[in-house]
Motif scaffolding. Structure first.
Motif, mmCIF file in Angstrom:
data_model
loop_
_atom_site.group_PDB
_atom_site.id
_atom_site.type_symbol
_atom_site.label_atom_id
_atom_site.label_comp_id
_atom_site.label_asym_id
_atom_site.label_seq_id
_atom_site.Cartn_x
_atom_site.Cartn_y
_atom_site.Cartn_z
ATOM 1 N N VAL A 46 0.840 -1.201 0.000
ATOM 2 C CA VAL A 46 0.000 0.000 0.000
ATOM 3 C C VAL A 46 0.878 1.256 0.000
ATOM 4 C CG1 VAL A 46 -1.635 1.346 1.390
ATOM 5 C CG2 VAL A 46 -2.003 -1.108 1.054
ATOM 6 N N LEU A 47 1.900 1.267 0.853
ATOM 7 C CA LEU A 47 2.767 2.444 0.943
ATOM 8 C C LEU A 47 3.580 2.671 -0.332
ATOM 9 C CD1 LEU A 47 4.017 2.163 4.629
ATOM 10 C CD2 LEU A 47 2.272 3.699 3.700
ATOM 11 N N SER A 48 3.895 1.623 -1.059
ATOM 12 C CA SER A 48 4.677 1.777 -2.283
ATOM 13 C C SER A 48 3.909 2.539 -3.367
ATOM 14 C CB SER A 48 5.106 0.410 -2.822
ATOM 15 O OG SER A 48 4.002 -0.282 -3.377
ATOM 16 N N LYS A 49 2.594 2.595 -3.238
ATOM 17 C CA LYS A 49 1.770 3.314 -4.212
ATOM 18 C C LYS A 49 1.656 4.803 -3.898
ATOM 19 C CE LYS A 49 -1.014 -0.796 -4.994
ATOM 20 N NZ LYS A 49 -2.333 -1.401 -4.784
ATOM 21 N N ILE A 50 2.131 5.207 -2.722
ATOM 22 C CA ILE A 50 2.040 6.606 -2.306
ATOM 23 C C ILE A 50 3.307 7.327 -2.753
ATOM 24 C CG2 ILE A 50 1.900 8.161 -0.328
ATOM 25 C CD1 ILE A 50 0.370 5.875 1.124
ATOM 26 N N LEU A 51 3.135 8.392 -3.479
ATOM 27 C CA LEU A 51 4.274 9.148 -3.990
ATOM 28 C C LEU A 51 4.805 10.094 -2.921
ATOM 29 C CD1 LEU A 51 2.881 10.026 -7.524
ATOM 30 C CD2 LEU A 51 4.430 8.156 -6.892
ATOM 31 N N LEU A 52 6.114 10.120 -2.765
ATOM 32 C CA LEU A 52 6.780 10.980 -1.794
ATOM 33 C C LEU A 52 6.459 12.444 -2.087
ATOM 34 C CD1 LEU A 52 8.719 10.996 0.611
ATOM 35 C CD2 LEU A 52 10.597 11.192 -1.019
ATOM 36 N N GLY A 53 6.044 13.166 -1.070
ATOM 37 C CA GLY A 53 5.727 14.579 -1.224
ATOM 38 C C GLY A 53 4.311 14.855 -1.690
ATOM 39 N N GLN A 54 3.542 13.830 -2.002
ATOM 40 C CA GLN A 54 2.173 14.016 -2.466
ATOM 41 C C GLN A 54 1.195 13.686 -1.341
ATOM 42 O OE1 GLN A 54 0.878 11.401 -5.649
ATOM 43 N NE2 GLN A 54 -0.317 13.071 -6.551
ATOM 44 N N ALA A 55 0.154 14.497 -1.216
ATOM 45 C CA ALA A 55 -0.867 14.262 -0.193
ATOM 46 C C ALA A 55 -1.592 12.944 -0.477
ATOM 47 C CB ALA A 55 -1.864 15.409 -0.178
ATOM 48 N N PHE A 56 -1.978 12.255 0.591
ATOM 49 C CA PHE A 56 -2.728 11.013 0.451
ATOM 50 C C PHE A 56 -3.657 10.865 1.641
ATOM 51 C CE2 PHE A 56 0.765 9.919 3.152
ATOM 52 C CZ PHE A 56 0.274 8.950 4.010
ATOM 53 N N SER A 57 -4.624 9.996 1.509
ATOM 54 C CA SER A 57 -5.571 9.731 2.588
ATOM 55 C C SER A 57 -5.039 8.588 3.452
ATOM 56 C CB SER A 57 -6.943 9.355 2.020
ATOM 57 O OG SER A 57 -7.771 8.865 3.054
ATOM 58 N N ALA A 58 -4.582 8.923 4.643
ATOM 59 C CA ALA A 58 -4.114 7.887 5.571
ATOM 60 C C ALA A 58 -5.273 6.955 5.924
ATOM 61 C CB ALA A 58 -3.532 8.525 6.822
ATOM 62 N N HIS A 59 -6.476 7.515 6.034
ATOM 63 C CA HIS A 59 -7.651 6.714 6.353
ATOM 64 C C HIS A 59 -7.844 5.613 5.308
ATOM 65 C CE1 HIS A 59 -11.703 5.629 7.603
ATOM 66 N NE2 HIS A 59 -12.063 5.754 6.344
ATOM 67 N N HIS A 60 -7.797 5.988 4.038
ATOM 68 C CA HIS A 60 -7.998 4.990 2.980
ATOM 69 C C HIS A 60 -6.863 3.968 2.935
ATOM 70 C CE1 HIS A 60 -10.866 8.036 1.219
ATOM 71 N NE2 HIS A 60 -11.597 6.951 1.411
ATOM 72 N N ALA A 61 -5.641 4.430 3.161
ATOM 73 C CA ALA A 61 -4.506 3.507 3.142
ATOM 74 C C ALA A 61 -4.623 2.484 4.273
ATOM 75 C CB ALA A 61 -3.195 4.287 3.264
ATOM 76 N N MET A 62 -4.946 2.945 5.471
ATOM 77 C CA MET A 62 -5.056 2.031 6.609
ATOM 78 C C MET A 62 -6.297 1.140 6.504
ATOM 79 S SD MET A 62 -2.281 2.365 8.180
ATOM 80 C CE MET A 62 -1.577 2.689 6.580
ATOM 81 N N LEU A 63 -7.350 1.673 5.904
ATOM 82 C CA LEU A 63 -8.544 0.857 5.667
ATOM 83 C C LEU A 63 -8.209 -0.281 4.714
ATOM 84 C CD1 LEU A 63 -11.567 0.472 6.164
ATOM 85 C CD2 LEU A 63 -11.992 2.010 4.240
ATOM 86 N N ASP A 64 -7.449 0.026 3.681
ATOM 87 C CA ASP A 64 -7.006 -0.995 2.731
ATOM 88 C C ASP A 64 -6.234 -2.086 3.454
ATOM 89 O OD1 ASP A 64 -6.006 -2.519 0.642
ATOM 90 O OD2 ASP A 64 -5.154 -0.825 -0.437
ATOM 91 N N VAL A 65 -5.273 -1.697 4.288
ATOM 92 C CA VAL A 65 -4.479 -2.670 5.036
ATOM 93 C C VAL A 65 -5.377 -3.489 5.966
ATOM 94 C CG1 VAL A 65 -2.681 -2.967 6.783
ATOM 95 C CG2 VAL A 65 -2.358 -1.321 4.920
ATOM 96 N N SER A 66 -6.241 -2.808 6.713
ATOM 97 C CA SER A 66 -7.112 -3.492 7.674
ATOM 98 C C SER A 66 -8.017 -4.513 7.017
ATOM 99 C CB SER A 66 -7.964 -2.476 8.438
ATOM 100 O OG SER A 66 -7.154 -1.621 9.191
ATOM 101 N N LEU A 67 -8.630 -4.123 5.904
ATOM 102 C CA LEU A 67 -9.545 -5.031 5.220
ATOM 103 C C LEU A 67 -8.823 -6.229 4.623
ATOM 104 C CD1 LEU A 67 -11.945 -2.496 3.502
ATOM 105 C CD2 LEU A 67 -12.420 -3.921 5.501
ATOM 106 N N GLU A 68 -7.583 -6.039 4.223
ATOM 107 C CA GLU A 68 -6.828 -7.127 3.617
ATOM 108 C C GLU A 68 -6.319 -8.131 4.658
ATOM 109 O OE1 GLU A 68 -5.248 -9.501 0.730
ATOM 110 O OE2 GLU A 68 -6.504 -7.742 0.416
ATOM 111 N N VAL A 69 -5.935 -7.658 5.835
ATOM 112 C CA VAL A 69 -5.289 -8.542 6.803
ATOM 113 C C VAL A 69 -6.226 -9.056 7.893
ATOM 114 C CG1 VAL A 69 -3.038 -7.493 6.400
ATOM 115 C CG2 VAL A 69 -4.431 -6.723 8.322
ATOM 116 N N THR A 70 -7.452 -8.543 7.951
ATOM 117 C CA THR A 70 -8.384 -9.007 8.974
ATOM 118 C C THR A 70 -9.011 -10.315 8.529
ATOM 119 O OG1 THR A 70 -8.874 -6.722 9.590
ATOM 120 C CG2 THR A 70 -10.434 -8.410 10.312
#
Length: 71
Positions: A46-70
């Motif tokens: 998930v983090l590899s898709k986030i570009l350095l210096g670009q704004a991103f939604s931490a909520h969506h990133a963590m939701l992605d991780v949570s849904l995948e690993v739960t």
């Protein structure tokens, strides 16, 4: 299973001990190591898709991780 009217955190006595014993094998030894690796690998993906210096939604990133690993 953990929350709610019959959840593990709100029941007590023998029923609590019985329910807890059913859950515990999932949280020991090799299973936890493998689960940790799964969480780390997906988080890195998930983090590899986030570009350095670009704004991103931490909520969506963590939701992605949570849904995948739960389980």
């Amino acid at each position: 299973m953990l929350l709610g009217e019959n959840g593990l955190v709100v029941i007590d006595g023998e029923r609590h001990r019985r329910e807890r014993r059913l859950l515990m094998p999932s949280f020991h030894g090799q299973r936890m190591q493998l689960y940790g690796e799964l969480m780390r690998n997906h988080t890195e993906k998930v983090l590899s898709k986030i570009l350095l210096g670009q704004a991103f939604s931490a909520h969506h990133a963590m939701l992605d991780v949570s849904l995948e690993v739960t389980p």
